[in-house]
Design a protein around this motif. Sequence first.
Motif, PDB file in Angstrom:
ATOM      1  N   VAL A 191       2.183  -2.168 -15.762  1.00 15.86           N
ATOM      2  CA  VAL A 191       1.720  -3.516 -15.463  1.00 15.86           C
ATOM      3  C   VAL A 191       0.292  -3.432 -14.917  1.00 15.86           C
ATOM      4  CG1 VAL A 191       2.158  -5.573 -14.064  1.00 15.86           C
ATOM      5  CG2 VAL A 191       4.079  -4.187 -14.870  1.00 15.86           C
ATOM      6  N   VAL A 192      -0.569  -4.341 -15.340  1.00 16.19           N
ATOM      7  CA  VAL A 192      -1.898  -4.465 -14.757  1.00 16.19           C
ATOM      8  C   VAL A 192      -1.850  -5.666 -13.822  1.00 16.19           C
ATOM      9  CG1 VAL A 192      -4.343  -4.821 -15.181  1.00 16.19           C
ATOM     10  CG2 VAL A 192      -2.993  -3.467 -16.791  1.00 16.19           C
ATOM     11  N   ASP A 193      -2.045  -5.412 -12.537  1.00 16.65           N
ATOM     12  CA  ASP A 193      -1.953  -6.459 -11.515  1.00 16.65           C
ATOM     13  C   ASP A 193      -3.254  -6.473 -10.722  1.00 16.65           C
ATOM     14  OD1 ASP A 193      -0.971  -8.436  -9.826  1.00 16.65           O
ATOM     15  OD2 ASP A 193       0.090  -6.997  -8.543  1.00 16.65           O
ATOM     16  N   GLU A 194      -4.019  -7.529 -10.866  1.00 21.68           N
ATOM     17  CA  GLU A 194      -5.303  -7.675 -10.179  1.00 21.68           C
ATOM     18  C   GLU A 194      -6.202  -6.463 -10.416  1.00 21.68           C
ATOM     19  OE1 GLU A 194      -4.757  -8.740  -6.089  1.00 21.68           O
ATOM     20  OE2 GLU A 194      -3.338 -10.334  -6.576  1.00 21.68           O
ATOM     21  N   GLY A 195      -6.234  -5.980 -11.666  1.00 15.67           N
ATOM     22  CA  GLY A 195      -7.096  -4.866 -12.030  1.00 15.67           C
ATOM     23  C   GLY A 195      -6.531  -3.498 -11.718  1.00 15.67           C
ATOM     24  N   GLU A 196      -5.393  -3.422 -11.061  1.00 17.45           N
ATOM     25  CA  GLU A 196      -4.773  -2.135 -10.731  1.00 17.45           C
ATOM     26  C   GLU A 196      -3.638  -1.863 -11.706  1.00 17.45           C
ATOM     27  OE1 GLU A 196      -2.727   0.200  -6.967  1.00 17.45           O
ATOM     28  OE2 GLU A 196      -2.996  -1.953  -6.845  1.00 17.45           O
ATOM     29  N   ILE A 197      -3.551  -0.641 -12.196  1.00 16.19           N
ATOM     30  CA  ILE A 197      -2.465  -0.249 -13.090  1.00 16.19           C
ATOM     31  C   ILE A 197      -1.322   0.274 -12.235  1.00 16.19           C
ATOM     32  CG2 ILE A 197      -1.752   1.283 -14.952  1.00 16.19           C
ATOM     33  CD1 ILE A 197      -4.725   1.380 -15.790  1.00 16.19           C
ATOM     34  N   ILE A 198      -0.142  -0.309 -12.412  1.00 13.08           N
ATOM     35  CA  ILE A 198       1.034   0.134 -11.672  1.00 13.08           C
ATOM     36  C   ILE A 198       2.171   0.414 -12.654  1.00 13.08           C
ATOM     37  CG2 ILE A 198       0.493  -1.052  -9.514  1.00 13.08           C
ATOM     38  CD1 ILE A 198       2.397  -3.263 -10.340  1.00 13.08           C
ATOM     39  N   VAL A 199       3.107   1.215 -12.211  1.00 12.39           N
ATOM     40  CA  VAL A 199       4.327   1.475 -12.965  1.00 12.39           C
ATOM     41  C   VAL A 199       5.455   0.760 -12.238  1.00 12.39           C
ATOM     42  CG1 VAL A 199       5.972   3.237 -13.702  1.00 12.39           C
ATOM     43  CG2 VAL A 199       3.514   3.699 -13.795  1.00 12.39           C
ATOM     44  N   ARG A 200       6.172  -0.054 -12.970  1.00 18.52           N
ATOM     45  CA  ARG A 200       7.325  -0.768 -12.398  1.00 18.52           C
ATOM     46  C   ARG A 200       8.578  -0.102 -12.942  1.00 18.52           C
ATOM     47  NH1 ARG A 200       6.309  -6.550 -13.056  1.00 18.52           N
ATOM     48  NH2 ARG A 200       5.187  -6.204 -11.114  1.00 18.52           N
ATOM     49  N   GLU A 201       9.370   0.470 -12.047  1.00 19.32           N
ATOM     50  CA  GLU A 201      10.625   1.103 -12.438  1.00 19.32           C
ATOM     51  C   GLU A 201      11.777   0.169 -12.104  1.00 19.32           C
ATOM     52  OE1 GLU A 201      11.665   5.063 -11.363  1.00 19.32           O
ATOM     53  OE2 GLU A 201       9.636   5.815 -11.664  1.00 19.32           O
ATOM     54  N   TRP A 202      12.694   0.055 -13.030  1.00 21.32           N
ATOM     55  CA  TRP A 202      13.901  -0.756 -12.855  1.00 21.32           C
ATOM     56  C   TRP A 202      15.096   0.175 -12.734  1.00 21.32           C
ATOM     57  CZ3 TRP A 202      13.670  -6.084 -12.625  1.00 21.32           C
ATOM     58  CH2 TRP A 202      12.439  -6.645 -12.957  1.00 21.32           C
ATOM     59  N   HIS A 203      15.920  -0.064 -11.720  1.00 14.82           N
ATOM     60  CA  HIS A 203      17.111   0.742 -11.456  1.00 14.82           C
ATOM     61  C   HIS A 203      18.278  -0.185 -11.128  1.00 14.82           C
ATOM     62  CE1 HIS A 203      15.070   4.700 -10.737  1.00 14.82           C
ATOM     63  NE2 HIS A 203      14.050   3.915 -10.461  1.00 14.82           N
ATOM     64  N   ALA A 204      19.499   0.359 -11.251  1.00 14.39           N
ATOM     65  CA  ALA A 204      20.668  -0.329 -10.722  1.00 14.39           C
ATOM     66  C   ALA A 204      20.501  -0.400  -9.201  1.00 14.39           C
ATOM     67  CB  ALA A 204      21.942   0.423 -11.082  1.00 14.39           C
ATOM     68  N   PHE A 205      20.934  -1.508  -8.580  1.00 10.14           N
ATOM     69  CA  PHE A 205      20.764  -1.672  -7.133  1.00 10.14           C
ATOM     70  C   PHE A 205      21.338  -0.506  -6.344  1.00 10.14           C
ATOM     71  CE2 PHE A 205      20.506  -6.502  -7.575  1.00 10.14           C
ATOM     72  CZ  PHE A 205      19.154  -6.514  -7.375  1.00 10.14           C
ATOM     73  N   ASP A 206      22.488   0.008  -6.760  1.00 11.09           N
ATOM     74  CA  ASP A 206      23.143   1.078  -6.002  1.00 11.09           C
ATOM     75  C   ASP A 206      22.728   2.473  -6.422  1.00 11.09           C
ATOM     76  OD1 ASP A 206      24.445  -0.688  -4.403  1.00 11.09           O
ATOM     77  OD2 ASP A 206      26.388  -0.501  -5.381  1.00 11.09           O
ATOM     78  N   CYS A 207      21.708   2.595  -7.240  1.00 10.39           N
ATOM     79  CA  CYS A 207      21.206   3.901  -7.660  1.00 10.39           C
ATOM     80  C   CYS A 207      20.652   4.637  -6.434  1.00 10.39           C
ATOM     81  CB  CYS A 207      20.121   3.725  -8.715  1.00 10.39           C
ATOM     82  SG  CYS A 207      19.237   5.238  -9.111  1.00 10.39           S
ATOM     83  N   GLU A 208      21.049   5.894  -6.266  1.00 11.10           N
ATOM     84  CA  GLU A 208      20.591   6.678  -5.114  1.00 11.10           C
ATOM     85  C   GLU A 208      19.073   6.818  -5.096  1.00 11.10           C
ATOM     86  OE1 GLU A 208      22.656  10.419  -4.981  1.00 11.10           O
ATOM     87  OE2 GLU A 208      24.574   9.437  -5.390  1.00 11.10           O
ATOM     88  N   LEU A 209      18.473   7.094  -6.248  1.00  8.89           N
ATOM     89  CA  LEU A 209      17.018   7.256  -6.308  1.00  8.89           C
ATOM     90  C   LEU A 209      16.309   5.947  -5.957  1.00  8.89           C
ATOM     91  CD1 LEU A 209      14.503   8.896  -6.915  1.00  8.89           C
ATOM     92  CD2 LEU A 209      14.801   8.327  -9.331  1.00  8.89           C
ATOM     93  N   PHE A 210      16.817   4.823  -6.439  1.00  7.78           N
ATOM     94  CA  PHE A 210      16.226   3.515  -6.142  1.00  7.78           C
ATOM     95  C   PHE A 210      16.252   3.259  -4.640  1.00  7.78           C
ATOM     96  CE2 PHE A 210      16.717  -1.266  -6.082  1.00  7.78           C
ATOM     97  CZ  PHE A 210      15.398  -1.545  -6.375  1.00  7.78           C
ATOM     98  N   GLN A 211      17.368   3.552  -4.001  1.00  6.76           N
ATOM     99  CA  GLN A 211      17.476   3.352  -2.554  1.00  6.76           C
ATOM    100  C   GLN A 211      16.493   4.261  -1.811  1.00  6.76           C
ATOM    101  OE1 GLN A 211      19.109   0.856  -1.092  1.00  6.76           O
ATOM    102  NE2 GLN A 211      19.627   0.220  -3.175  1.00  6.76           N
ATOM    103  N   GLU A 212      16.281   5.485  -2.293  1.00  9.75           N
ATOM    104  CA  GLU A 212      15.295   6.387  -1.683  1.00  9.75           C
ATOM    105  C   GLU A 212      13.880   5.833  -1.847  1.00  9.75           C
ATOM    106  OE1 GLU A 212      15.562  10.430  -3.041  1.00  9.75           O
ATOM    107  OE2 GLU A 212      17.742  10.435  -2.786  1.00  9.75           O
ATOM    108  N   LEU A 213      13.559   5.337  -3.036  1.00  3.88           N
ATOM    109  CA  LEU A 213      12.232   4.772  -3.279  1.00  3.88           C
ATOM    110  C   LEU A 213      11.980   3.562  -2.382  1.00  3.88           C
ATOM    111  CD1 LEU A 213      12.112   4.991  -7.172  1.00  3.88           C
ATOM    112  CD2 LEU A 213      10.735   6.317  -5.563  1.00  3.88           C
ATOM    113  N   LEU A 214      12.989   2.729  -2.201  1.00  7.55           N
ATOM    114  CA  LEU A 214      12.836   1.550  -1.334  1.00  7.55           C
ATOM    115  C   LEU A 214      12.605   1.962   0.111  1.00  7.55           C
ATOM    116  CD1 LEU A 214      15.569  -0.876  -2.704  1.00  7.55           C
ATOM    117  CD2 LEU A 214      13.094  -1.068  -2.975  1.00  7.55           C
ATOM    118  N   SER A 215      13.299   2.991   0.568  1.00  5.53           N
ATOM    119  CA  SER A 215      13.150   3.399   1.966  1.00  5.53           C
ATOM    120  C   SER A 215      11.791   4.074   2.206  1.00  5.53           C
ATOM    121  CB  SER A 215      14.289   4.320   2.386  1.00  5.53           C
ATOM    122  OG  SER A 215      14.228   5.546   1.701  1.00  5.53           O
ATOM    123  N   ASP A 216      11.187   4.654   1.149  1.00  4.75           N
ATOM    124  CA  ASP A 216       9.869   5.284   1.274  1.00  4.75           C
ATOM    125  C   ASP A 216       8.754   4.257   1.237  1.00  4.75           C
ATOM    126  OD1 ASP A 216      11.018   7.761   1.427  1.00  4.75           O
ATOM    127  OD2 ASP A 216      10.608   8.286  -0.665  1.00  4.75           O
TER     128      ASP A 216
END
Length: 74
Positions: A48-73
């Motif tokens: 995604v290009v957001d206000e001139g910055e390139i970002i990666v948007r990752e989609w996960h299941a809510f209860d995914c362990e990796l997703f929960q780790e990414l949110l806490s970081d």
Amino acid sequence: MTEASAPRPNTNRDAPVGSIDMRALQDDGTPYEIWPCHHCLPWHAEVVVDEGEIIVREWHAFDCELFQELLSDD
């Protein structure tokens, strides 16, 4: 498959999903590598290009362990 490694019922393809935005490039301009998540089946990523910055948007299941780790970081 042992009980500890058995997938959770809500990490299947029909699981509710959430997203997290992450930088696509390191400070020196080197792109980050994107690897698929083996913890949830609905995982996917988009660039995604957001206000001139390139970002990666990752989609996960809510209860995914990796997703929960990414949110806490975040």
